[in-house]
Design a protein around this motif. Structure first.
Motif, short mmCIF file in Angstrom:
data_model
loop_
_atom_site.label_atom_id
_atom_site.label_comp_id
_atom_site.label_asym_id
_atom_site.label_seq_id
_atom_site.Cartn_x
_atom_site.Cartn_y
_atom_site.Cartn_z
N ILE A 22 -11.69 7.95 -6.07
CA ILE A 22 -11.61 8.01 -7.53
C ILE A 22 -10.18 7.84 -8.00
N PHE A 23 -9.24 8.47 -7.30
CA PHE A 23 -7.82 8.36 -7.67
C PHE A 23 -7.36 6.91 -7.60
N PHE A 24 -7.67 6.23 -6.49
CA PHE A 24 -7.25 4.84 -6.34
C PHE A 24 -7.92 3.94 -7.39
N SER A 25 -9.19 4.21 -7.68
CA SER A 25 -9.90 3.42 -8.69
C SER A 25 -9.29 3.63 -10.07
N ALA A 26 -8.97 4.89 -10.39
CA ALA A 26 -8.36 5.19 -11.68
C ALA A 26 -6.97 4.57 -11.77
N ALA A 27 -6.26 4.53 -10.65
CA ALA A 27 -4.92 3.94 -10.63
C ALA A 27 -5.00 2.45 -10.97
N TYR A 28 -6.00 1.75 -10.42
CA TYR A 28 -6.11 0.33 -10.75
C TYR A 28 -6.52 0.13 -12.20
N ILE A 29 -7.42 0.96 -12.69
CA ILE A 29 -7.84 0.85 -14.10
C ILE A 29 -6.63 1.05 -15.01
N LEU A 30 -5.78 2.04 -14.67
CA LEU A 30 -4.57 2.28 -15.46
C LEU A 30 -3.64 1.08 -15.37
N ASN A 31 -3.46 0.54 -14.17
CA ASN A 31 -2.61 -0.63 -14.00
C ASN A 31 -3.13 -1.82 -14.81
N ALA A 32 -4.44 -2.01 -14.78
CA ALA A 32 -5.04 -3.11 -15.54
C ALA A 32 -4.83 -2.90 -17.03
N GLY A 33 -4.97 -1.65 -17.48
CA GLY A 33 -4.74 -1.35 -18.89
C GLY A 33 -3.30 -1.62 -19.30
N ALA A 74 -3.25 -3.94 -1.26
CA ALA A 74 -2.28 -4.01 -0.17
C ALA A 74 -1.54 -2.68 -0.01
N TYR A 75 -1.16 -2.07 -1.12
CA TYR A 75 -0.44 -0.79 -1.04
C TYR A 75 -1.36 0.33 -0.58
N ILE A 76 -2.62 0.31 -1.04
CA ILE A 76 -3.58 1.32 -0.59
C ILE A 76 -3.79 1.24 0.91
N ILE A 77 -3.90 0.01 1.43
CA ILE A 77 -4.05 -0.19 2.88
C ILE A 77 -2.83 0.36 3.60
N ARG A 78 -1.65 0.15 3.03
CA ARG A 78 -0.41 0.68 3.63
C ARG A 78 -0.44 2.20 3.69
N ILE A 79 -0.90 2.83 2.63
CA ILE A 79 -0.98 4.30 2.59
C ILE A 79 -1.97 4.82 3.63
N LEU A 80 -3.15 4.21 3.68
CA LEU A 80 -4.19 4.66 4.60
C LEU A 80 -3.80 4.40 6.05
N TRP A 81 -3.16 3.26 6.29
CA TRP A 81 -2.72 2.95 7.65
C TRP A 81 -1.70 3.96 8.13
N ARG A 82 -0.76 4.31 7.26
CA ARG A 82 0.26 5.28 7.65
C ARG A 82 -0.37 6.65 7.92
N TYR A 83 -1.34 7.02 7.11
CA TYR A 83 -2.01 8.31 7.32
C TYR A 83 -2.75 8.31 8.66
N SER A 84 -3.39 7.18 9.00
CA SER A 84 -4.12 7.11 10.27
C SER A 84 -3.18 7.18 11.46
N GLN A 85 -1.92 6.74 11.27
CA GLN A 85 -0.95 6.73 12.37
C GLN A 85 -0.22 8.07 12.51
N THR A 86 0.03 8.74 11.39
CA THR A 86 0.87 9.95 11.44
C THR A 86 0.13 11.23 11.06
N LEU A 119 -6.98 16.21 -2.14
CA LEU A 119 -8.16 15.48 -2.59
C LEU A 119 -9.15 15.26 -1.44
N SER A 120 -10.41 15.29 -1.77
CA SER A 120 -11.45 14.94 -0.80
C SER A 120 -11.49 13.42 -0.67
N PRO A 121 -12.20 12.90 0.35
CA PRO A 121 -12.31 11.44 0.45
C PRO A 121 -12.83 10.78 -0.83
N LEU A 122 -13.81 11.43 -1.47
CA LEU A 122 -14.32 10.90 -2.73
C LEU A 122 -13.25 10.99 -3.81
N GLY A 123 -12.50 12.07 -3.81
CA GLY A 123 -11.42 12.23 -4.78
C GLY A 123 -10.36 11.16 -4.63
#
Length: 230
Positions: free
Chosen positions: A195-206, A165-177, A188-192
């Motif tokens: 990877i950043f968002f994936s690593a963030a969830y892994i850290l959160n899960a940990g 939900a928060y990632i969608i909020r970030i991406l939506w705001r970027y698309s608007q502004t 970061l590149s799109p792939l970066g």
């Protein structure tokens, strides 16, 4: 701690978070340099969302403390259950995540997350109130009383849903502004970014699993609070 001390602790921390949620959004509200900070409201900053989350959690904890004294433990099992779910799946993981990620990026290159220009508006104590004090408050709560953890599947699913939900909020705001909430994403590149968002969830899960370990280490195998003998 005694039950009275626990109640006092929850009450004091709740008022601290209420103060921060009122005070911080008003800093530099009329300053042109802080227009980006206020544009879009607090829902774009995880730090400010976390302050709201902590206020809600400690508010529920205070309510739980008071009602237990008035109507008894068994009659408020829903509130106790909600308190534990809120703390285990969101309040502890997110506060710890904000602390770890912010200070890691800050010491690596603060311009990625907290540019030096903000020091002119945000005193050092405000920065630490937003990004440092949140961790000890969560740790004290973790060892102050036992918390019933949901199944790992449910807990990680709820945490993952909030992350998405928060990632969608970030991406939506970027698309608007065309502007990223945090400067780090602009490097970061799109792939970066993926990877950043994936690593963030892994850290959160940990962190979630770490919280479960701390709870088990301090309290052992715990049953649901309302099932305990008075």
């Amino acid at each position: 701690m005694t039950k009275t001390t626990t109640c006092v602790y929850h009450f004091l921390v709740l008022n601290w978070y209420i103060f921060l949620n009122y005070y911080i959004p008003h800093i530099g509200k009329d300053e042109e340099k802080l227009k980006e900070f206020h544009d879009g409201g607090r829902s774009k900053y995880l730090t400010l969302l976390n302050l709201v989350l902590q206020a809600v959690f400690f508010g529920v904890a205070c309510l739980d403390d008071v009602l237990k004294r008035i109507v008894g433990r068994k009659d408020i099992k829903f509130i106790t259950s909600f308190r534990d779910l809120l703390f285990t799946t969101l309040a502890f993981p997110i506060s710890t995540f904000v602390f770890l990620v912010f200070w890691t990026l800050f010491h690596y290159d603060r311009s990625l997350v907290y540019p030096e220009g903000l020091d002119d508006f945000f005193p050092a104590w405000v920065n630490h109130a937003m990004h440092t004090s949140i961790l000890p408050f969560s740790l004290v709560e973790a060892i102050l009383r036992p918390h019933h953890y949901p199944s790992k599947k449910l807990g990680l699913a709820l945490l993952g849903t909030c992350n998405i939900a928060y990632i969608i909020r970030i991406l939506w705001r970027y698309s608007q502004t065309g502007n990223w909430v945090y400067p780090v994403f602009a490097y970061l590149s799109p792939l970066g970014i993926i990877i950043f968002f994936s690593a963030a969830y892994i850290l959160n899960a940990g962190i979630y699993l770490l919280g479960e370990k701390i709870n088990h280490w301090k309290w052992g195998a715990t049953v649901k609070p309302w099932m305990k003998k008075k």
